[in-house]
Design a protein around this motif. Structure first.
Motif, PDB file in Angstrom:
ATOM      1  N   ILE A  80       0.849  -1.130  -0.095  1.00 15.99           N
ATOM      2  CA  ILE A  80      -0.003   0.179   0.122  1.00 15.99           C
ATOM      3  C   ILE A  80       1.012   1.351  -0.103  1.00 15.99           C
ATOM      4  CG2 ILE A  80      -1.855   1.093   1.002  1.00 15.99           C
ATOM      5  CD1 ILE A  80      -2.698  -1.590   2.495  1.00 15.99           C
ATOM      6  N   ILE A  81       0.791   2.044  -1.142  1.00 17.74           N
ATOM      7  CA  ILE A  81       1.970   3.122  -1.192  1.00 17.74           C
ATOM      8  C   ILE A  81       0.963   4.550  -1.087  1.00 17.74           C
ATOM      9  CG2 ILE A  81       3.165   4.013  -2.915  1.00 17.74           C
ATOM     10  CD1 ILE A  81       3.277   1.218  -4.254  1.00 17.74           C
ATOM     11  N   TYR A  82       1.259   5.278  -0.093  1.00 13.86           N
ATOM     12  CA  TYR A  82       0.522   6.513  -0.004  1.00 13.86           C
ATOM     13  C   TYR A  82       1.231   7.660  -0.624  1.00 13.86           C
ATOM     14  CZ  TYR A  82      -1.951   4.052   3.730  1.00 13.86           C
ATOM     15  OH  TYR A  82      -2.764   3.011   4.612  1.00 13.86           O
ATOM     16  N   ILE A  83       0.629   8.522  -1.092  1.00 10.37           N
ATOM     17  CA  ILE A  83       1.131   9.502  -2.242  1.00 10.37           C
ATOM     18  C   ILE A  83       0.275  11.029  -1.978  1.00 10.37           C
ATOM     19  CG2 ILE A  83       1.115  10.363  -4.791  1.00 10.37           C
ATOM     20  CD1 ILE A  83       0.929   7.055  -4.785  1.00 10.37           C
ATOM     21  N   ASN A  84       1.347  12.066  -1.714  1.00 11.59           N
ATOM     22  CA  ASN A  84       0.463  13.196  -1.585  1.00 11.59           C
ATOM     23  C   ASN A  84       0.021  13.899  -2.748  1.00 11.59           C
ATOM     24  OD1 ASN A  84       2.664  14.357  -2.550  1.00 11.59           O
ATOM     25  ND2 ASN A  84       3.625  15.252  -1.023  1.00 11.59           N
ATOM     26  N   GLU A  85      -0.621  15.011  -2.368  1.00 10.91           N
ATOM     27  CA  GLU A  85      -1.106  15.835  -3.419  1.00 10.91           C
ATOM     28  C   GLU A  85      -0.275  16.221  -4.451  1.00 10.91           C
ATOM     29  OE1 GLU A  85      -3.287  19.251  -1.738  1.00 10.91           O
ATOM     30  OE2 GLU A  85      -1.324  20.372  -0.883  1.00 10.91           O
ATOM     31  N   ASN A  86       1.345  16.450  -4.391  1.00  7.28           N
ATOM     32  CA  ASN A  86       1.957  16.669  -5.442  1.00  7.28           C
ATOM     33  C   ASN A  86       2.411  15.311  -6.164  1.00  7.28           C
ATOM     34  OD1 ASN A  86       2.042  19.509  -4.688  1.00  7.28           O
ATOM     35  ND2 ASN A  86       3.383  18.937  -2.920  1.00  7.28           N
ATOM     36  N   LYS A  87       1.900  14.159  -5.684  1.00  8.12           N
ATOM     37  CA  LYS A  87       2.007  13.002  -6.358  1.00  8.12           C
ATOM     38  C   LYS A  87       3.482  12.507  -6.134  1.00  8.12           C
ATOM     39  CE  LYS A  87      -1.021  13.412 -10.371  1.00  8.12           C
ATOM     40  NZ  LYS A  87      -1.378  15.171 -10.673  1.00  8.12           N
ATOM     41  N   LYS A  88       3.894  12.647  -4.761  1.00  5.67           N
ATOM     42  CA  LYS A  88       5.189  12.118  -4.079  1.00  5.67           C
ATOM     43  C   LYS A  88       4.686  10.925  -3.290  1.00  5.67           C
ATOM     44  CE  LYS A  88       8.152  15.213  -5.846  1.00  5.67           C
ATOM     45  NZ  LYS A  88       9.029  14.792  -7.091  1.00  5.67           N
ATOM     46  N   VAL A  89       5.594   9.855  -3.431  1.00  8.84           N
ATOM     47  CA  VAL A  89       5.232   8.860  -2.452  1.00  8.84           C
ATOM     48  C   VAL A  89       5.681   9.258  -0.777  1.00  8.84           C
ATOM     49  CG1 VAL A  89       6.268   6.579  -1.586  1.00  8.84           C
ATOM     50  CG2 VAL A  89       5.655   7.019  -3.898  1.00  8.84           C
ATOM     51  N   VAL A  90       4.842   9.287  -0.009  1.00  6.33           N
ATOM     52  CA  VAL A  90       5.105   9.904   1.382  1.00  6.33           C
ATOM     53  C   VAL A  90       5.347   8.541   2.522  1.00  6.33           C
ATOM     54  CG1 VAL A  90       3.969  12.195   1.100  1.00  6.33           C
ATOM     55  CG2 VAL A  90       2.709  10.212   1.968  1.00  6.33           C
ATOM     56  N   SER A  91       4.834   7.394   2.115  1.00  5.30           N
ATOM     57  CA  SER A  91       4.840   6.349   2.876  1.00  5.30           C
ATOM     58  C   SER A  91       4.674   5.084   2.169  1.00  5.30           C
ATOM     59  CB  SER A  91       4.215   6.464   4.163  1.00  5.30           C
ATOM     60  OG  SER A  91       3.018   6.231   4.313  1.00  5.30           O
ATOM     61  N   LEU A  92       4.888   3.906   2.641  1.00  3.66           N
ATOM     62  CA  LEU A  92       4.695   2.604   2.187  1.00  3.66           C
ATOM     63  C   LEU A  92       4.404   1.775   3.417  1.00  3.66           C
ATOM     64  CD1 LEU A  92       7.575   3.490   0.569  1.00  3.66           C
ATOM     65  CD2 LEU A  92       6.687   1.879  -0.860  1.00  3.66           C
ATOM     66  N   GLN A  93       3.308   0.643   3.184  1.00  6.83           N
ATOM     67  CA  GLN A  93       2.878  -0.276   3.975  1.00  6.83           C
ATOM     68  C   GLN A  93       3.386  -1.825   3.240  1.00  6.83           C
ATOM     69  OE1 GLN A  93       2.400  -0.463   7.265  1.00  6.83           O
ATOM     70  NE2 GLN A  93       1.595   1.454   7.895  1.00  6.83           N
ATOM     71  N   LYS A  94       4.142  -2.284   3.619  1.00  4.87           N
ATOM     72  CA  LYS A  94       4.661  -3.329   2.588  1.00  4.87           C
ATOM     73  C   LYS A  94       3.956  -4.752   2.980  1.00  4.87           C
ATOM     74  CE  LYS A  94       8.855  -1.258   1.193  1.00  4.87           C
ATOM     75  NZ  LYS A  94      10.218  -1.496   1.048  1.00  4.87           N
ATOM     76  N   ASN A  95       3.671  -5.613   2.114  1.00  8.77           N
ATOM     77  CA  ASN A  95       3.460  -7.136   2.386  1.00  8.77           C
ATOM     78  C   ASN A  95       2.188  -7.077   3.283  1.00  8.77           C
ATOM     79  OD1 ASN A  95       5.509  -8.266   0.794  1.00  8.77           O
ATOM     80  ND2 ASN A  95       6.665  -7.515   2.246  1.00  8.77           N
ATOM     81  N   ALA A  96       1.124  -6.151   3.334  1.00  7.34           N
ATOM     82  CA  ALA A  96      -0.107  -6.319   4.040  1.00  7.34           C
ATOM     83  C   ALA A  96      -0.761  -7.723   3.639  1.00  7.34           C
ATOM     84  CB  ALA A  96      -1.122  -5.345   3.705  1.00  7.34           C
ATOM     85  N   LYS A  97      -1.212  -8.367   4.868  1.00  8.19           N
ATOM     86  CA  LYS A  97      -1.536  -9.759   4.908  1.00  8.19           C
ATOM     87  C   LYS A  97      -2.924  -9.761   4.659  1.00  8.19           C
ATOM     88  CE  LYS A  97       1.750 -11.092   8.836  1.00  8.19           C
ATOM     89  NZ  LYS A  97       2.381  -9.627   8.622  1.00  8.19           N
ATOM     90  N   PRO A  98      -3.230 -10.836   3.817  1.00 10.91           N
ATOM     91  CA  PRO A  98      -4.943 -10.921   3.483  1.00 10.91           C
ATOM     92  C   PRO A  98      -5.722 -10.969   4.739  1.00 10.91           C
ATOM     93  CG  PRO A  98      -3.378 -12.376   2.044  1.00 10.91           C
ATOM     94  CD  PRO A  98      -2.384 -11.619   3.145  1.00 10.91           C
ATOM     95  N   LEU A  99      -6.819 -10.495   4.894  1.00  9.43           N
ATOM     96  CA  LEU A  99      -7.763 -10.861   5.765  1.00  9.43           C
ATOM     97  C   LEU A  99      -7.466 -10.007   7.251  1.00  9.43           C
ATOM     98  CD1 LEU A  99      -8.949 -14.407   4.870  1.00  9.43           C
ATOM     99  CD2 LEU A  99      -9.790 -12.088   3.857  1.00  9.43           C
ATOM    100  N   ASP A 100      -6.454  -9.355   7.368  1.00 10.48           N
ATOM    101  CA  ASP A 100      -5.838  -8.693   8.334  1.00 10.48           C
ATOM    102  C   ASP A 100      -6.500  -7.526   8.675  1.00 10.48           C
ATOM    103  OD1 ASP A 100      -4.495  -7.569  10.590  1.00 10.48           O
ATOM    104  OD2 ASP A 100      -2.491  -8.325  10.178  1.00 10.48           O
ATOM    105  N   GLU A 101      -7.136  -7.312   9.973  1.00 15.31           N
ATOM    106  CA  GLU A 101      -7.899  -5.983   9.994  1.00 15.31           C
ATOM    107  C   GLU A 101      -7.028  -5.169  10.895  1.00 15.31           C
ATOM    108  OE1 GLU A 101     -12.082  -6.059  10.833  1.00 15.31           O
ATOM    109  OE2 GLU A 101     -12.310  -8.287   9.995  1.00 15.31           O
ATOM    110  N   THR A 102      -5.594  -5.286  10.848  1.00 20.40           N
ATOM    111  CA  THR A 102      -4.842  -4.149  11.434  1.00 20.40           C
ATOM    112  C   THR A 102      -4.848  -3.107  10.700  1.00 20.40           C
ATOM    113  OG1 THR A 102      -3.619  -6.229  12.309  1.00 20.40           O
ATOM    114  CG2 THR A 102      -2.526  -3.811  12.549  1.00 20.40           C
TER     115      THR A 102
END
Length: 137
Positions: A80-102
């Protein structure tokens, strides 16, 4: 006898194209499905069982804000790649696990969120400060 429930096969709808950049170098080009209505952004990639490496979902929100996603009803491991209004990557959440509600927060203000198959952001060496451009079909 109980009825057998089959998961619904949801077809990927190509609604645009997105390019990821590191400085001026192109890291990857992706076909994107766009989520921007309340229903689309709440549902995202839920209930889907497959996605190609060349496919992604781009969430477009009306304003920049702190975002948080989770993997409820999501069967595909994602980056999951978070991107700001200037279209720059601001943070990443890698390898999000299926069905996990964290909760997987952006930690920075984001207007766009890009979901790709888990492992791709590492394969591309994607990092904070890299950028995107996209066009609609």
């Amino acid at each position: 006898t109980p009825k057998k429930v089959n998961p619904v096969k949801i077809e990927f709808k190509k609604e645009g194209e997105l390019t990821l950049y590191k400085s001026d170098s192109i890291l990857s080009k992706l076909d994107i499905e766009i989520a921007e209505t309340d229903y689309e952004t709440e549902t995202g990639l839920m209930h889907r069982t497959e996605m190609q490496d060349s496919q992604a979902m781009l969430f477009i929100f009306p304003e920049q804000n702190y975002r948080s996603f989770y993997m409820k009803n999501t069967y595909i491991p994602l980056d999951i790649i978070y991107i700001n209004e200037n279209k720059k990557v601001v943070s990443l959440q890698k390898n999000a696990k299926p069905l996990d509600e964290t909760s997987l927060p952006s930690n920075k203000l984001a207007k766009y969120v890009l979901e790709v198959k888990a492992g791709l952001s590492d394969k591309w060496n994607l990092a904070v400060g890299d950028s995107i451009s996209f066009s609609r079909q």
